[in-house]
Write a protein that holds these residues in place. Structure first.
Motif, PDB file in Angstrom:
ATOM      1  N   ASP A  48      44.070  37.272  62.971  1.00 41.54           N
ATOM      2  CA  ASP A  48      44.555  37.596  61.984  1.00 41.54           C
ATOM      3  C   ASP A  48      43.980  35.876  61.385  1.00 41.54           C
ATOM      4  OD1 ASP A  48      45.834  35.941  59.430  1.00 41.54           O
ATOM      5  OD2 ASP A  48      47.740  37.579  59.873  1.00 41.54           O
ATOM      6  N   VAL A  49      43.199  36.152  60.686  1.00 35.54           N
ATOM      7  CA  VAL A  49      42.198  34.799  60.282  1.00 35.54           C
ATOM      8  C   VAL A  49      43.419  33.870  60.162  1.00 35.54           C
ATOM      9  CG1 VAL A  49      40.589  33.812  59.071  1.00 35.54           C
ATOM     10  CG2 VAL A  49      40.335  36.279  59.903  1.00 35.54           C
ATOM     11  N   THR A  50      44.331  33.861  58.799  1.00 33.82           N
ATOM     12  CA  THR A  50      45.241  32.769  57.604  1.00 33.82           C
ATOM     13  C   THR A  50      45.549  31.851  59.076  1.00 33.82           C
ATOM     14  OG1 THR A  50      44.772  33.966  56.231  1.00 33.82           O
ATOM     15  CG2 THR A  50      46.558  32.222  56.787  1.00 33.82           C
ATOM     16  N   LYS A  51      46.620  32.871  60.258  1.00 29.90           N
ATOM     17  CA  LYS A  51      46.978  32.285  61.469  1.00 29.90           C
ATOM     18  C   LYS A  51      45.922  31.579  62.580  1.00 29.90           C
ATOM     19  CE  LYS A  51      50.851  35.949  61.028  1.00 29.90           C
ATOM     20  NZ  LYS A  51      51.101  36.910  62.375  1.00 29.90           N
ATOM     21  N   ALA A  52      45.122  32.704  62.909  1.00 32.93           N
ATOM     22  CA  ALA A  52      44.253  31.778  63.987  1.00 32.93           C
ATOM     23  C   ALA A  52      43.557  30.051  62.494  1.00 32.93           C
ATOM     24  CB  ALA A  52      42.776  32.053  63.921  1.00 32.93           C
ATOM     25  N   ASN A  53      43.487  30.641  61.559  1.00 32.53           N
ATOM     26  CA  ASN A  53      42.892  29.033  60.706  1.00 32.53           C
ATOM     27  C   ASN A  53      44.410  28.039  60.815  1.00 32.53           C
ATOM     28  OD1 ASN A  53      41.306  26.937  59.405  1.00 32.53           O
ATOM     29  ND2 ASN A  53      42.897  27.344  57.768  1.00 32.53           N
ATOM     30  N   ILE A  55      47.095  27.748  63.866  1.00 35.31           N
ATOM     31  CA  ILE A  55      46.660  27.650  65.513  1.00 35.31           C
ATOM     32  C   ILE A  55      45.409  28.110  66.222  1.00 35.31           C
ATOM     33  CG2 ILE A  55      48.274  29.867  65.879  1.00 35.31           C
ATOM     34  CD1 ILE A  55      49.645  27.634  67.904  1.00 35.31           C
ATOM     35  N   LEU A  56      44.728  27.639  67.149  1.00 35.06           N
ATOM     36  CA  LEU A  56      44.200  27.913  67.864  1.00 35.06           C
ATOM     37  C   LEU A  56      44.324  29.519  68.474  1.00 35.06           C
ATOM     38  CD1 LEU A  56      41.268  27.722  68.851  1.00 35.06           C
ATOM     39  CD2 LEU A  56      42.485  26.366  70.627  1.00 35.06           C
ATOM     40  N   PHE A 104      48.270  17.881  64.523  1.00 29.15           N
ATOM     41  CA  PHE A 104      47.097  18.037  64.912  1.00 29.15           C
ATOM     42  C   PHE A 104      46.509  19.097  63.676  1.00 29.15           C
ATOM     43  CE2 PHE A 104      42.371  19.128  66.483  1.00 29.15           C
ATOM     44  CZ  PHE A 104      42.457  17.997  66.067  1.00 29.15           C
ATOM     45  N   ALA A 105      46.596  20.389  64.428  1.00 32.20           N
ATOM     46  CA  ALA A 105      45.840  21.549  63.799  1.00 32.20           C
ATOM     47  C   ALA A 105      46.058  21.523  62.410  1.00 32.20           C
ATOM     48  CB  ALA A 105      46.001  22.259  64.609  1.00 32.20           C
ATOM     49  N   LYS A 106      47.546  21.331  61.512  1.00 31.04           N
ATOM     50  CA  LYS A 106      47.370  21.204  60.362  1.00 31.04           C
ATOM     51  C   LYS A 106      46.643  20.086  59.598  1.00 31.04           C
ATOM     52  CE  LYS A 106      51.206  21.008  56.836  1.00 31.04           C
ATOM     53  NZ  LYS A 106      52.658  20.237  56.412  1.00 31.04           N
ATOM     54  N   ASN A 107      46.516  18.798  60.243  1.00 32.80           N
ATOM     55  CA  ASN A 107      45.684  17.578  59.683  1.00 32.80           C
ATOM     56  C   ASN A 107      43.687  17.832  60.462  1.00 32.80           C
ATOM     57  OD1 ASN A 107      48.057  16.423  57.804  1.00 32.80           O
ATOM     58  ND2 ASN A 107      48.910  16.103  60.004  1.00 32.80           N
TER      59      ASN A 107
END
Length: 134
Positions: A48-53, A55-56, A104-107
């Motif tokens: 799922d691209v949205t989820k992969a965006n 969290i790695l 970190f991932a969110k920002n």
């Protein structure tokens, strides 16, 4: 291929880390896939691209899905540098490290802007495939 990492190739810090990992990957054990590639969903419909965006994501050769710092630890371990992030997987530290990673991932675009001067990179794709040059 022992590990396939699905990363955000538009994030300067993310792309830099993937480049550093691949430079050390002398056994070619790790493959990298940019989630922004035009044909990504066709080639990897199970991701799922949205989820992969958010969290790695990565998958092992046997199909096991890894997320976040577990991906980072596995990748660095495969290139002989697991000690760099191994402490973050210790039971007492892991929950805090995982929360820090999610922050970190969110920002990551804002953090990239602060550290590199660029928040997002232009997409460098040829024929629907985005590859890291190392």
């Amino acid at each position: 291929m022992k590990l396939r990492i699905f990363y955000d190739g538009l994030c300067p810090l993310c792309k830099n880390e993937m480049r550093n990992i691949k430079r050390r990957d002398i056994d070619n054990a790790i493959s990298l896939e940019d989630i922004n590639a035009q044909d990504f969903s066709e080639r990897f419909p199970h991701i799922d691209v949205t989820k992969a965006n958010d969290i790695l994501h990565a998958e092992t050769a046997d199909g096991k899905l890894l997320l976040g710092l577990d991906v980072t630890y596995e990748a660095w371990s495969l290139v002989g540098k697991g000690c760099l992030v191994g402490l973050l997987r210790k039971p007492l530290i892991k929950p805090f490290a995982d929360q820090g990673y999610l922050l970190f991932a969110k920002n990551r675009y804002k953090i990239s802007k602060l550290l590199t001067g660029q928040s997002r990179l232009p997409q460098e794709c040829e024929s629907g495939r985005c590859d890291i040059k190392y």
